[in-house]
Design a protein around this motif. Structure first.
Motif, PDB file in Angstrom:
ATOM      1  N   THR A   2      -8.660 -39.651  18.563  1.00 34.77           N
ATOM      2  CA  THR A   2      -7.699 -39.106  19.530  1.00 34.77           C
ATOM      3  C   THR A   2      -6.613 -38.778  18.529  1.00 34.77           C
ATOM      4  O   THR A   2      -6.309 -39.218  17.384  1.00 34.77           O
ATOM      5  N   GLY A   3      -5.704 -37.633  19.028  1.00 31.12           N
ATOM      6  CA  GLY A   3      -4.501 -37.128  18.100  1.00 31.12           C
ATOM      7  C   GLY A   3      -5.049 -36.409  17.038  1.00 31.12           C
ATOM      8  O   GLY A   3      -5.798 -35.803  16.823  1.00 31.12           O
ATOM      9  N   LEU A   4      -4.264 -36.723  15.886  1.00 31.95           N
ATOM     10  CA  LEU A   4      -4.468 -36.046  14.492  1.00 31.95           C
ATOM     11  C   LEU A   4      -4.322 -37.295  13.468  1.00 31.95           C
ATOM     12  O   LEU A   4      -3.830 -38.205  13.381  1.00 31.95           O
ATOM     13  N   CYS A   5      -5.021 -36.788  12.551  1.00 29.86           N
ATOM     14  CA  CYS A   5      -4.975 -37.748  10.955  1.00 29.86           C
ATOM     15  C   CYS A   5      -4.756 -36.496   9.993  1.00 29.86           C
ATOM     16  O   CYS A   5      -4.834 -35.433  10.105  1.00 29.86           O
ATOM     17  N   VAL A   6      -4.480 -37.226   8.923  1.00 34.71           N
ATOM     18  CA  VAL A   6      -4.203 -36.265   7.922  1.00 34.71           C
ATOM     19  C   VAL A   6      -5.166 -36.461   6.537  1.00 34.71           C
ATOM     20  O   VAL A   6      -5.357 -37.810   6.213  1.00 34.71           O
ATOM     21  N   ALA A   7      -5.935 -35.545   6.032  1.00 38.40           N
ATOM     22  CA  ALA A   7      -6.380 -35.720   4.624  1.00 38.40           C
ATOM     23  C   ALA A   7      -5.889 -35.303   3.497  1.00 38.40           C
ATOM     24  O   ALA A   7      -5.461 -34.020   3.522  1.00 38.40           O
ATOM     25  N   PRO A   8      -5.399 -36.089   2.692  1.00 39.28           N
ATOM     26  CA  PRO A   8      -4.455 -35.594   1.402  1.00 39.28           C
ATOM     27  C   PRO A   8      -5.318 -34.746   0.579  1.00 39.28           C
ATOM     28  O   PRO A   8      -6.613 -34.687   0.268  1.00 39.28           O
ATOM     29  N   GLY A   9      -4.730 -33.524   0.178  1.00 41.84           N
ATOM     30  CA  GLY A   9      -5.279 -32.670  -0.783  1.00 41.84           C
ATOM     31  C   GLY A   9      -5.303 -33.415  -2.107  1.00 41.84           C
ATOM     32  O   GLY A   9      -4.490 -34.260  -2.561  1.00 41.84           O
ATOM     33  N   TYR A  18      -4.267 -31.877   5.062  1.00 42.82           N
ATOM     34  CA  TYR A  18      -5.081 -31.202   6.128  1.00 42.82           C
ATOM     35  C   TYR A  18      -5.053 -31.904   7.111  1.00 42.82           C
ATOM     36  O   TYR A  18      -5.060 -33.223   7.252  1.00 42.82           O
ATOM     37  N   LEU A  19      -4.452 -31.211   8.188  1.00 42.05           N
ATOM     38  CA  LEU A  19      -4.289 -31.867   9.654  1.00 42.05           C
ATOM     39  C   LEU A  19      -5.776 -31.710  10.250  1.00 42.05           C
ATOM     40  O   LEU A  19      -6.475 -30.848  10.208  1.00 42.05           O
ATOM     41  N   VAL A  20      -6.253 -32.884  10.766  1.00 41.18           N
ATOM     42  CA  VAL A  20      -7.469 -32.905  11.356  1.00 41.18           C
ATOM     43  C   VAL A  20      -7.569 -33.443  13.085  1.00 41.18           C
ATOM     44  O   VAL A  20      -6.759 -34.485  13.288  1.00 41.18           O
ATOM     45  N   PHE A  21      -7.790 -32.513  13.690  1.00 43.76           N
ATOM     46  CA  PHE A  21      -7.703 -32.874  15.206  1.00 43.76           C
ATOM     47  C   PHE A  21      -8.837 -33.744  15.765  1.00 43.76           C
ATOM     48  O   PHE A  21      -9.874 -33.560  14.894  1.00 43.76           O
ATOM     49  N   ALA A  22      -8.639 -34.545  16.800  1.00 43.57           N
ATOM     50  CA  ALA A  22      -9.670 -35.129  17.329  1.00 43.57           C
ATOM     51  C   ALA A  22     -10.428 -34.244  17.816  1.00 43.57           C
ATOM     52  O   ALA A  22     -10.339 -33.180  18.403  1.00 43.57           O
ATOM     53  N   THR A  23     -12.153 -34.329  17.912  1.00 41.82           N
ATOM     54  CA  THR A  23     -12.998 -33.380  18.249  1.00 41.82           C
ATOM     55  C   THR A  23     -12.866 -32.744  19.782  1.00 41.82           C
ATOM     56  O   THR A  23     -12.699 -31.619  19.949  1.00 41.82           O
ATOM     57  N   GLU A  24     -12.414 -33.637  20.645  1.00 43.84           N
ATOM     58  CA  GLU A  24     -12.365 -33.230  22.042  1.00 43.84           C
ATOM     59  C   GLU A  24     -10.957 -32.437  22.452  1.00 43.84           C
ATOM     60  O   GLU A  24     -10.744 -32.087  23.168  1.00 43.84           O
ATOM     61  N   GLU A  25     -10.054 -32.749  21.234  1.00 42.25           N
ATOM     62  CA  GLU A  25      -8.535 -32.252  21.659  1.00 42.25           C
ATOM     63  C   GLU A  25      -8.161 -31.027  20.494  1.00 42.25           C
ATOM     64  O   GLU A  25      -7.186 -30.421  20.605  1.00 42.25           O
TER      65      GLU A  25
END
Length: 251
Positions: A82-89, A107-114
Motif C-alpha cells: 500500500t502507499g508508496l516506496c522509493v527505489a534509489p537511483g 523513483y517513486l513506486v505506487f502500490a499496484t492497486e493504487e
C-alpha cells in the motif's frame, strides 16, 4: 554493489525524517512534503533467478550458447502492499539544469492497486532510465533531493487522455493556475487537438504541467496522445530544473 551503496545513502536521508520538524504549511504531494526529508520506505529489490546453464560441450557449442543466451534480467523494484516506496537511483543523472548523484534522487513506486490512472509508468518517458541497474516497471515518478530534503517531484502523465483529470486535481489542490495556455497539435491528415500548458507559482512553490511533451519525437507521432509531464517543487527545485534564461549580447 552500486545499488547497495545508493540504498545505504538513502537510508541515512530517510532516517533524518523523524528528527527534523516539518511545517504544516509545506505543500505535500501523495503525502511527500516539499522541503522536508523523504519519509518513505525503501522498495524491496528482487533479483531474478539466473538462467539454467547450457551444455558447453566443445568450443563451437560454447560460442553458440554464448551467442544465444539472453542477457540476465535486471533486479526489479517490487511495488509496496500500500502507499508508496522509493527505489534509489544508482548512477549520476542529469535532470533539467543540474546533475543528481546516486542518493540524491529516487523513483517513486505506487502500490499496484493504487497506481493513479493518469500517471504513466516512468519507463514510458522519452530518455528515462538513467542506466539504473534495475527494472522500473510500474514506477510512478521521480523524487529529487538536496541536502537530504525533497526539492522536486516529477511525474509522466498519459498525454491527452489525462489532461482533464490532471487539471481537475491541480486546481483542487493548488487553486487556479498563475498562467495557462493552449497548444495546438496538428497531424498530417489535417486534424488538430489542443493540449494544455499551465503553471502555478506561490512563495517557495512551483508546479508546471504540460499535457503533451513538446518534443520532436512526439510531434512526429501526430495525435497519438503522447506523454505529458508534471513537475512540482520548491524554489531550489525550480532553480535546478529550469535553466536560467540566456541574455542576448549587448553592444
Amino acid at each position: 554493489m552500486r545499488l547497495t551503496a545508493a540504498a545505504s545513502s538513502l537510508v541515512v536521508l530517510l532516517s533524518m525524517a523523524s528528527t527534523v520538524p516539518v511545517s504544516a504549511a509545506e505543500p505535500d504531494i501523495f503525502g511527500i512534503k516539499l522541503g522536508a526529508p523523504l519519509a518513505l520506505p525503501l522498495c524491496q529489490i528482487s533479483v531474478p533467478a539466473p538462467a539454467a546453464p547450457r551444455s558447453n560441450k566443445g568450443m563451437g557449442a560454447r560460442a553458440f550458447n554464448k551467442l544465444m543466451t539472453p542477457p540476465p534480467e535486471p533486479p526489479k523494484a517490487t511495488p509496496p502492499a500500500t502507499g508508496l516506496c522509493v527505489a534509489p537511483g544508482t548512477t549520476n543523472m542529469a535532470v533539467g539544469n543540474s546533475e543528481f548523484a546516486a542518493g540524491e534522487y529516487g523513483y517513486l513506486v505506487f502500490a499496484t492497486e493504487e497506481f493513479p490512472a493518469w500517471v504513466a509508468p516512468i519507463g514510458m518517458a522519452i530518455g528515462a532510465g538513467a542506466d539504473d541497474a534495475f527494472s522500473l516497471e510500474g514506477a510512478g515518478g521521480l523524487v529529487l533531493l538536496r541536502n537530504g530534503r525533497v526539492i522536486a517531484l516529477g511525474f509522466n502523465t498519459t498525454g491527452f487522455e489525462a489532461q482533464p483529470r490532471v487539471m481537475e486535481l491541480l486546481k483542487r489542490k493548488f487553486g487556479s493556475p498563475s498562467s495557462q495556455k493552449a497548444v495546438t497539435w496538428n497531424n498530417d491528415l489535417g486534424g488538430s487537438r489542443e493540449s494544455i500548458s499551465a503553471q502555478w507559482r506561490k512563495p517557495d512553490f512551483f508546479a508546471d504541467y504540460s499535457s503533451v511533451v513538446q518534443s520532436q519525437p512526439m510531434r512526429a507521432q501526430g495525435l497519438s496522445g503522447g506523454i505529458g509531464f508534471l513537475s512540482i517543487g520548491n524554489d531550489v527545485g525550480q532553480q535546478v530544473l529550469q535553466p536560467a534564461a540566456s541574455k542576448e549580447a549587448e553592444f
